[in-house]
Motif scaffolding. Structure first.
Motif, PDB file in Angstrom:
ATOM      1  N   ASN A 145       0.842  -1.204   0.000  1.00 37.07           N
ATOM      2  CA  ASN A 145       0.000   0.000   0.000  1.00 37.07           C
ATOM      3  C   ASN A 145       0.878   1.256   0.000  1.00 37.07           C
ATOM      4  O   ASN A 145       0.661   2.181  -0.785  1.00 37.07           O
ATOM      5  N   ILE A 165      -2.159  -5.813  -5.901  1.00 37.80           N
ATOM      6  CA  ILE A 165      -2.925  -4.556  -5.925  1.00 37.80           C
ATOM      7  C   ILE A 165      -2.762  -3.871  -7.276  1.00 37.80           C
ATOM      8  O   ILE A 165      -1.645  -3.791  -7.798  1.00 37.80           O
ATOM      9  N   ASP A 193      -7.895  -5.253  -5.497  1.00 37.74           N
ATOM     10  CA  ASP A 193      -7.566  -5.182  -4.069  1.00 37.74           C
ATOM     11  C   ASP A 193      -7.369  -6.572  -3.494  1.00 37.74           C
ATOM     12  O   ASP A 193      -7.898  -7.557  -4.005  1.00 37.74           O
ATOM     13  N   CYS A 223     -10.701  -5.785   3.564  1.00 34.53           N
ATOM     14  CA  CYS A 223      -9.863  -5.303   2.463  1.00 34.53           C
ATOM     15  C   CYS A 223      -8.530  -4.853   3.048  1.00 34.53           C
ATOM     16  O   CYS A 223      -8.475  -3.953   3.882  1.00 34.53           O
ATOM     17  N   SER A 226      -6.036  -3.585   1.324  1.00 31.89           N
ATOM     18  CA  SER A 226      -5.414  -2.494   0.550  1.00 31.89           C
ATOM     19  C   SER A 226      -6.319  -1.271   0.481  1.00 31.89           C
ATOM     20  O   SER A 226      -6.254  -0.485  -0.463  1.00 31.89           O
ATOM     21  N   GLU A 227      -7.141  -1.110   1.509  1.00 32.59           N
ATOM     22  CA  GLU A 227      -8.126  -0.021   1.531  1.00 32.59           C
ATOM     23  C   GLU A 227      -7.476   1.358   1.498  1.00 32.59           C
ATOM     24  O   GLU A 227      -8.072   2.314   0.991  1.00 32.59           O
ATOM     25  N   ARG A 277      -8.980   4.838  -4.197  1.00 29.87           N
ATOM     26  CA  ARG A 277      -9.641   4.020  -5.206  1.00 29.87           C
ATOM     27  C   ARG A 277     -10.772   4.789  -5.917  1.00 29.87           C
ATOM     28  O   ARG A 277     -11.007   4.588  -7.090  1.00 29.87           O
TER      29      ARG A 277
END
Ligand SMILES: [Mn+2]
Length: 489
Positions: A234, A314, A458, A469, A471-472, A476
């Motif tokens: 991330n 990702i 994700d 999630c 990879s929030e 996005r």
């Protein structure tokens, strides 16, 4: 990273070792082996080999990447390692064979684990040297343990020997070449065939599925490491977004991303970074990263670190100059909505195919509205949406696991819809009257959206509490992306 629907492929990564978690790791390794042992049964001998060293060029090798299954059960990332599991043995059910220490080679190539260090690392008490492997196996299959060691007791191996006597012994191996695949006879199978020529009383058993099913459900320890791995990715994506600007080259973004991996102790990627601007975004696995980015381009970045042999996955697609054009937004919103709606389907009990099907529904509806397809009932959408939306993640970016199994807590996977209006997509359709009519109708939309490639991906972990999630934190939504890209950094 998008998956070929039929075949998988190997991806490299490297190990980093964190002593703080060492105890947890050994406990987890022991539990993993206990589960495999239980499934194999006392009649079985499982053999797992380490990955071979691969030549980069002349006398330089590629960075070493351990075989995922061997690492999963031993935690050892050293070449020339063999694991033997004999669940029926009285005391030594787990046996490790390692390369001998060699001061000269160690001066050139680095330290080799001693037997004690191999035990500390893996939790396996019985460690022999590599050259003892063949004599050991021969002693076992000839039911004559003294051939291996003078003080060996037949009692120790009685369960396996009895099974051989009854003709019910099993030699379990993984990654046997699949019939029909154009692979050469693997070294495992060659080894098994040689044994079969000389010894009796056993059959070959493919343990690939046994290991895949275990790896499919992440242990609490693996979940913790995977979460950390994705956190690093991330951060890397944010660094990539900061490095992205008109006039910069794709490789500058790639460098910013991979810098973060190393700076955070991940030491390598889980798969080669895809940093694809403009028309390159329509190439699913574009890895050259040599194009100069221009105003008006979208940049598709698909990248993730390998941290302690676990990798997330990702993808983000964002405007190089910080602002989506109205035309780009139209495609982006479809892909975004496809992922949002598919997330709601990804609950325990559903299958990965249900999640994929939801992305298809949303994408079909969107493509129809834009005029990129003329019929939402059939397969026209496949012209622009060319891959599956879901695959498992773990030690391998396209991780092992049975996709027919209903989703369950402990499973980790991605949801990655995409639309790719690529050059030549229409021209390359088979020349049928139906396609000719289709091409004629969608050509104006194709001209309008051509060279746009958008994927949103994700990494998720299904927990007892629902879908998480990982990879929030990477922007996005269109708004979040534009805000981030336009903020000074
Ligand atoms: Mn992927």
């Amino acid at each position: 990273m998008t998956r070929f629907l039929r075949a998988g492929f190997l991806l490299a990564g490297v190990l980093s070792y964190h002593p703080a978690l060492a105890g947890d790791f050994q406990d987890d390794l022991r539990a993993r082996r206990a589960r495999v042992t239980q499934q194999l049964g006392p009649q079985t001998m499982l053999i797992l080999w380490s990955a071979p060293v691969r030549v980069y060029s002349l006398d330089v090798d590629y960075e070493y990447r351990q075989d995922s299954n061997l690492y999963y059960l031993t935690g050892i990332d050293q070449e020339d390692t063999i694991l033997v599991l004999m669940p029926g043995n009285l005391t030594h059910k787990e046996i490790l064979f390692i390369r001998p220490k060699d001061p000269v080679r160690e001066h050139w190539q680095g330290k080799v684990l001693s037997k004690d260090e191999a035990t500390d690392r893996s939790g396996i008490a019985t460690v022999y040297l590599q050259n003892e492997f063949e004599p050991f196996v021969e002693a076992m299959f000839s039911r004559n343990p003294r051939r291996f060691s003078r003080d060996a007791s037949a009692l120790e191996y009685e369960a396996f020997f009895k099974a051989l006597e009854r003709g019910e012994g099993q030699l379990a191996l993984v990654s046997l070449p699949k019939p029909g695949l154009a692979e050469a006879l693997g070294p495992n199978l060659e080894f098994a065939n040689r044994l079969k020529e000389r010894f009796f009383g056993f059959t070959l058993r493919d343990a690939t599925k046994t290991l895949a099913e275990l790896r499919q459900i992440k242990t609490p320890y693996e979940q913790k490491i995977l979460e950390r791995s994705v956190e690093i990715s991330n951060e890397a994506h944010l660094a990539g977004m900061r490095a992205c600007r008109p006039g910069a080259y794709e490789y500058e973004v790639e460098a910013a991303i991979e810098y973060v991996y190393k700076a955070k102790g991940a030491l390598g990627w889980g798969y080669p970074s895809i940093v694809a601007s403009g028309p390159n975004a329509t190439v699913l696995h574009y890895t050259k990263s040599t194009r100069k980015m221009e105003h008006g381009d979208l940049l598709l970045v698909d990248a993730a670190a390998s941290y302690q042999y676990l990798t997330g996955d990702i993808t983000r697609t964002y405007p190089v100059d910080g602002t989506f054009t109205p035309i780009q937004k139209e495609i982006y919103q479809i892909v975004f909505r496809a992922q949002q709606e598919a997330r709601r389907v990804a609950v325990a009990g559903k299958k990965t195919s249900d999640v994929h099907a939801k992305t298809v529904d949303v994408i079909k509806e969107g493509l129809l509205k834009l005029g990129l397809i003329t019929d939402a009932s059939g397969d026209q959408y496949r012209t622009w949406y060319t891959h599956g939306a879901v695959h498992f993640i773990g030690m391998d970016v396209h991780d092992v696991g049975d996709s027919e199994k209903p989703l369950a807590p402990g499973m980790a996977f991605v949801i990655e819809p995409g639309i790719y209006v690529r050059e030549g997509a229409l021209e390359n359709l088979p020349k049928t009257p139906e396609n000719t009519a289709f091409i004629e109708k969608v050509r104006p939309a194709y001209e309008k959206y051509r060279n746009i490639g958008i994927r949103i991906e994700d990494s998720f972990l299904l927990t007892e509490g629902g879908l998480k999630c990982l990879s929030e934190t990477v922007p996005r939504t269109i708004e979040a992306i534009e805000t981030f890209m336009q903020s000074p950094h």
